[in-house]
Structures are given as structure tokens and as C-alpha cells.
Design an enzyme around this catalytic site. Structure first.
Site: not given
Ligand code: NAX
Length: 327
Positions: A13, A114, A132, A161, A189
Site C-alpha cells: 500500500a 521475512q 526496502g 542506480d 545502494h
Molecule cells: P512508503 O512509506 O510509501 O511505503 C512503504 C510501505 O511498506 C508502507 O505502506 C508500510 O506500511 C509498509 N511496511 C512497512 N513495514 C512493513 C512490513 N514489515 N511488512 C509489510 N509492509 C511493511 O515507502 P516507499 O516510497 O514505497 O519505499 C519503500 C522502500 O523502498 C523504502 O525503504 C525506501 O527507502 C526504499 N527505496 C529503495 C530504493 C532502491 O533503489 N533500493 C529506491 C527507492 C526507495 O527509496
């Protein structure tokens, strides 16, 4: 008619989830002939579960012919049941006043649970992509928590990247982005990652020779790619989401369907390649075929590159040492 495959997505979500699920369901990740069942995981929190219901209503309203089923979950033990692909997007973001060690510990908890759930219930061939953050270390933790699954099934996303680097090079050199081959990004990353175009070619010609500007590489290109995430937050007020989802699709599609000889960047557990200690999840150039990736070996590492690789490795070792006692 192919049998549906199961695709688990966590953080379904969230903003990346919103940019990701519709493309998976339309066949952009696994092919226009591959039906999928989405197994979506969110935290048990009522607001998150309600938001997930809304996303599911929208998925239904798209009437995607390839979408063979949608499930909502709040427990990884059910969300990952028999899953063939797992995109671990949800993570604990850094809150106000949160120290780096707290962030690592909070995520270690999530990715230990997980990893254990994948170990217990996922397909033995599950392909796991951790998005994440801190993505490399979270992938390392999940891998270490899943001793019965092959370690090479756990990967982290460096593809954003890689794609950012390709786009910056194309703009600098006046190339078509799709013509750039043999580009890679080494390491974590994070802003320490090392985007390396020494081997890159455009229509068979060397990109390095065409650009021939080491000052641009060091002072413009590397900082621009390294700080691109921060630049997007500054401009948009929100972190990259559509481009991150796109990179996740690219990563999984190439892993599943093959890169046809081209290099792509994946964060994968080292087996000792390039002096990176075993099990550190590190960005490497890979080629993919028949659902397997292979690290490109034997590349020359010059002094400048070695320095960059050492710096990003040191950062990763610091992160992975910081969570050792939690595994
Ligand atoms: P959001 O905060 O919009 O969405 C994250 C969602 O994950 C939330 O709905 C939350 O309720 C849910 N969540 C949290 N803990 C959870 C768990 N234990 N089990 C299931 N769901 C869980 O973040 P969003 O912009 O979608 O980014 C998600 C992740 O991607 C962040 O950690 C962010 O730092 C990371 N990213 C990684 C990138 C990469 O290149 N590797 C780039 C983009 C992004 O910054």
C-alpha cells in the site's frame, strides 16, 4: 496457456507499491503470456490494511486478463506461501531523531522475520528482490535467516542506480540510452555506490573514449548519480517511486527472462569475486540466462575504481557488522 505464478509484494500500500502492482499485473515483469497471482503484504495496522483494500479494488477495476488472483495479508507466513517471486519493498523508514543503529535494528527485525517466513513457506526456487532500505543489508539479513533456500536466490536492488547512470551518460554523450551496453554499478545502494562506465559501449564504441573527461566522471557524474535520490526528494517532496518501481520490474524481468548477453546490475551475495568477502550483498555486473545470474568476472580494476569499491565495501561491512549480533 501458462500456469499462474505467485508474486508476493510487501509494502503493497506504499508509494512504490502503487507504481509497481499494476505493471506486474499487466504482464510487464514476467511477460504478456504469464498469468500472476498477487500475494500482498502490509503491516496489520488498520490504516495500512484499509489502504491495501483500496489498491486491490483498483487492481480489480483494471480487469487485467493476466491477473489470476489477489490476496491481502498481514503475516509473512501466509503472504509468502508457495511464492515464486518476492519483492520486499516495505521497510522501516528513518523517523525523526532515529539513529542509524536504530534503523538497522528495526529493519533487521523485519527482514529476519521475512527471511524465516520465506524459508518456511516459499517455493524452493523463489527469486527474492529487496527494495526496502538499507536494501543490501536487508537482503543479507533475509538470506542469513533462510538457511534452507539457496543463497543466490536473495538479491538487492541496484538497478535504479544503474538506470540513473545510463540516463546521465546518454545526456552527456548525446547517446540513445538504449544503445548503452556494459555499464555497471558496484557496491551499496547508497551515495557511496560506484557507477562505472569504463567498459561501457555505444554501438560497439567506447563510452569512456567518447566522453574522455575524468573530472566530469569524478566531480559531476558520480555525485549526480549518488545523490539522485536526495535530489528527487528535494524536488518532489517524496522519494522516488515510479522510477524505483520501474527498476524493480527491470531487475525481475531480466532475472526471470534473461538479459540476452547484456550486462545488468544486481546486488547479489558475493562468493569472493573482486575481493568482496563471501555473503556481502554487493552490486556487481551480471548476465542472466534461464533464471540464473552470473557475475561478470575478470574485469580490470584500476586504482581509482579500487578506491571507490573499497569505500562502498567499508560502508557495507559496517552495516552488516552492525546487525551480526541480531542474526
Ligand atoms: P512508503 O512509506 O510509501 O511505503 C512503504 C510501505 O511498506 C508502507 O505502506 C508500510 O506500511 C509498509 N511496511 C512497512 N513495514 C512493513 C512490513 N514489515 N511488512 C509489510 N509492509 C511493511 O515507502 P516507499 O516510497 O514505497 O519505499 C519503500 C522502500 O523502498 C523504502 O525503504 C525506501 O527507502 C526504499 N527505496 C529503495 C530504493 C532502491 O533503489 N533500493 C529506491 C527507492 C526507495 O527509496
Amino acid at each position: 496457456n501458462k500456469k499462474p505464478v505467485r508474486v508476493a509484494v510487501t509494502g503493497a500500500a506504499g508509494q512504490i507499491g502503487y507504481a509497481l502492482l499494476f505493471r506486474i499485473a499487466s504482464g510487464e515483469m514476467l511477460g504478456k503470456d504469464q498469468p500472476v497471482i498477487l500475494q500482498l503484504l502490509e503491516i496489520p495496522d488498520e490504516k495500512a490494511q484499509n489502504a491495501l483494500k483500496g489498491v486491490i479494488m483498483e487492481l480489480e477495476d483494471c480487469a487485467f486478463p493476466l491477473l489470476a488472483g489477489i490476496e491481502a495479508h498481514s503475516d509473512p507466513m501466509t503472504a509468502f506461501k508457495d511464492t515464486d517471486y518476492a519483492l520486499l519493498v516495505g521497510a522501516r523508514p528513518r523517523g525523526p531523531g532515529m539513529e542509524r543503529a536504530d534503523l538497522l535494528a528495526a529493519n533487521a527485525q523485519i527482514f529476519t522475520a521475512q527471511g524465516k517466513a520465506l524459508n518456511a513457506v516459499a517455493s524452493r526456487d523463489v527469486k527474492v528482490l529487496v527494495v526496502g532500505n538499507p536494501a543490501n543489508t536487508n537482503a543479507h539479513i533475509a538470506m542469513k535467516s533462510a538457511p534452507d533456500l539457496p543463497r543466490e536466490n536473495f538479491t538487492a536492488m541496484l538497478r535504479l542506480d544503474h538506470n540513473r547512470a545510463a540516463s546521465q551518460l546518454a545526456a552527456k554523450g548525446g547517446f540513445k540510452v538504449g544503445d548503452i551496453k556494459h555499464l555497471t554499478v558496484w557496491g551499496n545502494h547508497s551515495p557511496t555506490m560506484y557507477a562505472d562506465y569504463r567498459f561501457a559501449t555505444v554501438n560497439g564504441e567506447s563510452v569512456k573514449d567518447k566522453i574522455n573527461d575524468q573530472a566530469w566522471n569524478k566531480d559531476v557524474f558520480l555525485p549526480t548519480v549518488g545523490k539522485r535520490g536526495a535530489a528527487i526528494i528535494a524536488a518532489r517532496g517524496l522519494s522516488s517511486a515510479a522510477s524505483a518501481a520501474n527498476a524493480a520490474i527491470d531487475h525481475m524481468r531480466d532475472w526471470a527472462l534473461g538479459s540476452k548477453g547484456e550486462w545488468v546490475t544486481m546486488g547479489v551475495p558475493s562468493n569472493g569475486e573482486y575481493g568482496i568477502p563471501k555473503d556481502i550483498v554487493f552490486g556487481f555486473p551480471v548476465t542472466t540466462e534461464n533464471g540464473k545470474y552470473k557475475i561478470v568476472e575478470g574485469l580490470d580494476i584500476d586504482a581509482f575504481s579500487q578506491e571507490r569499491i573499497d569505500a562502498t565495501l567499508a560502508e557495507l561491512q559496517g552495516e552488516q557488522d552492525g546487525v551480526k549480533h541480531l542474526l
